[in-house]
Design a protein around this motif. Sequence first.
Motif, short mmCIF file in Angstrom:
data_model
loop_
_atom_site.label_atom_id
_atom_site.label_comp_id
_atom_site.label_asym_id
_atom_site.label_seq_id
_atom_site.Cartn_x
_atom_site.Cartn_y
_atom_site.Cartn_z
N ASP A 12 17.62 6.29 66.50
CA ASP A 12 18.18 6.35 67.02
C ASP A 12 18.95 7.11 67.66
N LEU A 13 19.36 8.15 67.06
CA LEU A 13 20.53 9.11 67.06
C LEU A 13 20.58 10.41 66.12
N VAL A 14 19.91 11.39 67.16
CA VAL A 14 19.66 12.78 66.61
C VAL A 14 21.38 13.11 67.15
N LEU A 15 21.99 13.97 65.09
CA LEU A 15 23.03 14.59 65.14
C LEU A 15 22.69 15.98 65.07
N ALA A 16 22.53 16.95 66.14
CA ALA A 16 21.97 17.98 66.60
C ALA A 16 23.55 19.01 66.33
N ASP A 17 22.72 20.17 65.03
CA ASP A 17 23.82 20.87 64.92
C ASP A 17 23.29 22.16 65.68
N VAL A 18 24.20 22.23 66.49
CA VAL A 18 24.11 23.79 67.47
C VAL A 18 25.43 24.72 67.62
N LYS A 19 24.70 25.97 66.68
CA LYS A 19 25.82 26.51 65.81
C LYS A 19 26.46 27.65 67.12
N PHE A 20 24.99 28.67 67.29
CA PHE A 20 25.43 29.48 68.18
C PHE A 20 24.97 29.09 69.69
N LEU A 21 25.10 29.55 70.55
CA LEU A 21 24.74 29.83 71.63
C LEU A 21 23.11 31.20 71.92
N ARG B 230 15.53 15.23 74.44
CA ARG B 230 15.87 14.93 75.95
C ARG B 230 14.32 14.38 76.67
N ARG B 231 13.39 14.98 76.46
CA ARG B 231 12.30 14.29 77.40
C ARG B 231 12.12 12.95 76.35
N MET B 232 11.80 12.82 75.34
CA MET B 232 12.31 11.57 74.47
C MET B 232 13.81 10.29 74.72
N GLN B 233 14.02 10.59 75.61
CA GLN B 233 15.65 10.35 76.12
C GLN B 233 16.03 9.94 73.95
N ILE B 234 16.13 10.50 73.53
CA ILE B 234 16.76 9.92 71.77
C ILE B 234 18.19 10.43 72.16
N PRO B 235 18.91 9.36 72.37
CA PRO B 235 21.26 9.90 72.08
C PRO B 235 21.07 10.80 71.10
N MET B 236 22.49 11.56 71.21
CA MET B 236 22.20 12.41 70.76
C MET B 236 23.90 13.34 70.61
N TRP B 237 24.61 13.54 69.56
CA TRP B 237 25.76 13.39 69.32
C TRP B 237 25.38 15.41 69.25
N VAL B 238 26.17 16.17 69.33
CA VAL B 238 26.12 17.64 68.78
C VAL B 238 27.62 18.43 68.09
N ARG B 239 27.27 18.83 67.47
CA ARG B 239 27.90 18.86 66.08
C ARG B 239 27.92 20.06 66.24
N ARG B 240 29.26 21.26 66.17
CA ARG B 240 29.44 22.40 65.78
C ARG B 240 30.84 23.04 65.17
N VAL B 241 30.63 24.07 63.97
CA VAL B 241 31.42 24.09 62.86
C VAL B 241 31.96 24.96 63.48
N VAL B 242 33.79 24.98 63.73
CA VAL B 242 34.41 26.26 64.91
C VAL B 242 34.51 26.79 63.20
N VAL B 243 34.41 28.34 63.57
CA VAL B 243 34.96 29.36 63.01
C VAL B 243 35.26 30.24 63.12
N PRO B 244 36.62 30.81 62.43
CA PRO B 244 37.99 31.32 63.41
C PRO B 244 36.64 33.19 63.04
N GLY B 245 37.05 33.55 64.16
CA GLY B 245 36.40 35.41 64.23
C GLY B 245 34.84 34.97 64.85
N LEU B 246 34.20 34.09 64.38
CA LEU B 246 32.78 34.02 64.88
C LEU B 246 32.31 32.92 66.59
N ASN B 247 33.18 31.85 66.28
CA ASN B 247 32.94 31.00 67.85
C ASN B 247 34.48 30.11 67.77
N ASP B 248 35.44 30.26 68.08
CA ASP B 248 36.83 30.20 67.98
C ASP B 248 37.67 30.47 69.23
#
Length: 238
Positions: free
Chosen positions: A121-130, A154-172
């Motif tokens: 029903d729902l994907v909790l996707a951890d998108v760590k970096f880009l 996206r193709r399957m249209q599964i609702p998604m929450w995107v999560r990211r851990v914010v780390v000082p010096g890495l992606n903040d």
Amino acid sequence: METAGYIHSFQSMGAVDGPGLRYVIFLQGCPLRCAYCHNPDTWEFGRGTPYSPGEVLMKIQRYRPYLKNGGVTVTGGEPLSQPEFTAELFRLLKEEGFHTALDTSGIGSLEMAGEVLSHTDLVLADVKFLSSADYQTYCRGNFENVIQFLNLTRRMQIPMWVRRVVVPGLNDEPKDIEDLISFLTDYDNVEKVELLPFRKLCLEKYERLDIPFPLVNTPEMAADSLSELQSLLPSRYL
């Protein structure tokens, strides 16, 4: 015969792993080695306690009254490393009317991921970096695999929450969040973005396992700095 799943632990009343109160299942085994991972005890494959999907369902059923506005979340480790078990468990849960959430890094077989998503029903996707370079450096993973998985949701249209851990010096930096927002504009199934602060509550686990923690000298993410970054998120993602 049901496929056994190797499980690290259960949490009967999770409040941060999807909507409402959740029964959370932590699977054992993960192919990544994220620099800020809080669960190094879930990395190793071949450990954990084996359960059949039916046995796990029986454990969950006891908590049904508490989960009527929530559901069940499978996390890890990495659930897509045990896709047959996860898919069958989700199938049984859906038959029983439970809301299912998959907490994943998106690393795994796309073919099997599709089977899991067909009962999700729902994907909790951890998108760590880009970038592929950052994924390799800080996670020992392949960013292309992540993109393919996100495209599949996206193709399957599964609702998604995107999560990211914010780390000082890495992606903040503000640009890190702006780039994430720009990246996500291609995904019309994203409903929410959660920025999670880097913490070091896991240090005891690393010490007990005699594993060096790569970010031991990195400061924790300050609450006011995280709030500033959260203010950059469009209202549609809040």
